[in-house]
Design a protein around this motif. Structure first.
Motif, short mmCIF file in Angstrom:
data_model
loop_
_atom_site.label_atom_id
_atom_site.label_comp_id
_atom_site.label_asym_id
_atom_site.label_seq_id
_atom_site.Cartn_x
_atom_site.Cartn_y
_atom_site.Cartn_z
N GLY A 109 -13.87 3.07 1.51
CA GLY A 109 -12.54 2.98 0.93
C GLY A 109 -11.66 4.12 1.40
N VAL A 110 -10.36 3.96 1.25
CA VAL A 110 -9.39 4.96 1.68
C VAL A 110 -9.38 6.14 0.72
CG1 VAL A 110 -6.91 5.39 2.00
CG2 VAL A 110 -7.95 3.30 2.91
N HIS A 111 -9.31 7.34 1.30
CA HIS A 111 -9.25 8.56 0.49
C HIS A 111 -8.26 9.54 1.12
CE1 HIS A 111 -10.57 11.10 -2.71
NE2 HIS A 111 -11.30 11.94 -1.98
N SER A 171 -8.63 6.01 -9.26
CA SER A 171 -8.11 7.37 -9.34
C SER A 171 -7.73 7.79 -10.76
CB SER A 171 -6.84 7.51 -8.48
OG SER A 171 -6.98 6.94 -7.21
N LEU A 172 -7.63 6.85 -11.68
CA LEU A 172 -7.08 7.12 -13.00
C LEU A 172 -8.18 7.08 -14.07
CD1 LEU A 172 -3.79 5.05 -12.62
CD2 LEU A 172 -4.18 7.48 -12.11
N MET A 173 -7.83 7.46 -15.30
CA MET A 173 -8.86 7.75 -16.30
C MET A 173 -8.56 7.19 -17.69
SD MET A 173 -9.57 11.75 -15.33
CE MET A 173 -9.41 12.32 -13.63
N ALA A 174 -7.93 6.05 -17.78
CA ALA A 174 -7.48 5.57 -19.09
C ALA A 174 -8.53 4.78 -19.86
CB ALA A 174 -6.21 4.73 -18.94
N GLY A 209 -9.80 -0.97 -1.17
CA GLY A 209 -9.56 -0.06 -2.29
C GLY A 209 -9.18 1.32 -1.84
N ILE A 210 -8.58 2.06 -2.75
CA ILE A 210 -8.15 3.42 -2.47
C ILE A 210 -8.50 4.32 -3.64
CG2 ILE A 210 -5.83 2.91 -3.40
CD1 ILE A 210 -4.74 4.99 -1.37
N ARG A 211 -8.86 5.54 -3.30
CA ARG A 211 -8.99 6.62 -4.29
C ARG A 211 -8.09 7.75 -3.78
NH1 ARG A 211 -14.81 8.07 -5.87
NH2 ARG A 211 -14.38 6.42 -7.40
N THR A 212 -7.05 8.06 -4.51
CA THR A 212 -6.12 9.08 -4.03
C THR A 212 -6.82 10.44 -3.98
OG1 THR A 212 -5.27 9.60 -6.24
CG2 THR A 212 -4.15 7.85 -5.00
N PRO A 213 -6.49 11.27 -2.99
CA PRO A 213 -7.17 12.56 -2.87
C PRO A 213 -6.99 13.44 -4.09
CG PRO A 213 -5.95 12.04 -0.86
CD PRO A 213 -5.55 11.04 -1.89
#
Length: 331
Positions: free
Chosen positions: A138-140, A202-205, A176-180
């Motif tokens: 995935g993209v990072h 990338s998020l935590m909700a 998919g992507i996970r932002t740095p």
């Protein structure tokens, strides 16, 4: 963003465009009118829960292992080029990644490797090996840039370039992507949607996958949430020039992660884990990952899934009536 930003210079990004000034930027938050603070909260929000009524093949729990193969990009991002700092990252490629792959093969556990494009350019055989052995890439980001500090045009340029680079190297287009930064800038969500990503991580909700909502509008983007509790770096990262020091024994981390899995198993939910080859790949730490996988594999009904596979199952829930999913807000 200034032009001396190392991420933009390393990537060859074009001219930056400053965002429109915020008229409330100089106002203390306690003086913000309600539309201002409510607007910030609702810009990116957790929408409907996407936990399916059952997992594939009747599994009880989904286990989504991920590894951020950052390697040398952490110091490079900040313009740090000392051999010592680069060697810390190189360990992940030279030793850690291979050990992780061997362990995953032992347990027949597919995983997702989020890889900055510069890392893949430095280690193309490693990136191709991930795919060859049945894992997802995935993209990072491009060079693990701090995406929240970038102008919108620069951020989109870097993400697009990373997407194209990983596709060229691995022969697979990442979904998919996970932002740095494990965060969104004001333009990240729009960029992710424009570039056609199917999921973000990338998020935590929440503990379980959910649909991302923008200003009250469902986007169709699946979020596979992360959390610092389920990340090896906060426990083990070391920087000799700052106060950043490992503060947790590996065995204590094993206990935390085992408890997280046990709770997910009881709930019929998702156990998602984030690790880094240059962090977890050391001998005394790989031991706890092996013991964790022993514990997980000792349970019936465990579905090891890549983040793409998990997102696909979650995405199927978007076509179901809302009542079949968990509510947007919990009491």
């Amino acid at each position: 963003m200034s032009h001396d930003d190392p991420a933009a210079n390393a990537a060859g990004a074009g001219p930056s465009r400053s965002p429109a000034p915020d008229p409330h930027a100089a106002t203390p938050s306690w003086q913000w009118p309600e539309p201002v603070w409510r607007g910030h909260v609702e810009a990116v929000r957790a929408g409907r829960g996407l936990l399916p009524p059952r997992w594939p093949d009747g599994a009880r729990v989904a286990v989504a292992l991920s590894f951020d193969s950052d390697h040398e990009t952490i110091p490079l991002r900040d313009g740090e080029t000392s051999p010592g700092l680069l060697a810390q990252g190189e360990y992940g490629a030279r030793k850690g990644a291979g050990r992780v792959l061997e362990l995953l093969e032992r347990y027949s556990a597919p995983a997702t490797f989020f890889m900055p494009a510069v890392s893949a350019l430095l280690h193309p055989d490693e990136a191709r090996r991930y795919v060859r052995e049945g894992h997802e890439v995935g993209v990072h980001g491009w060079i693990h840039e701090r995406n929240t500090l970038l102008a919108a045009e620069d951020e989109k340029t870097l993400i697009r370039r990373a997407l194209e680079t990983l596709t060229d190297i691995t022969g697979r287009t990442p979904t998919g992507i996970r932002t740095p930064s494990w965060d969104f800038s004001d333009s990240t969500l729009e960029t992710v949607l424009d570039l056609g990503f199917l999921y973000d991580s990338s998020l935590m909700a929440d503990d379980e996958p959910y649909e991302v909502v923008a200003h009250g509008r469902p986007t169709g983007l699946v979020e596979i949430p992360v959390d610092w509790i389920r990340d090896d770096a906060p426990y083990f990262t070391m920087d000799r020039f700052t106060a950043l020091r490992p503060y947790t024994r590996p065995r204590d981390v094993l206990e935390i992660w085992r408890d997280e899995f046990d709770a997910a198993y009881r709930d019929g939910g998702v156990f998602q884990l984030t690790m880094h080859p240059h962090v977890i790949g050391h001998r005394s730490r790989l031991v706890i990952l092996r013991e964790l996988l022993d514990h997980v594999s000792g349970h019936r009904g465990v579905w090891f899934a890549t983040h793409d596979q998990l997102a696909g199952t979650a995405r199927d829930q978007l076509g179901r009536p809302t009542a079949s999913n968990s509510p947007t807000e919990q009491p």
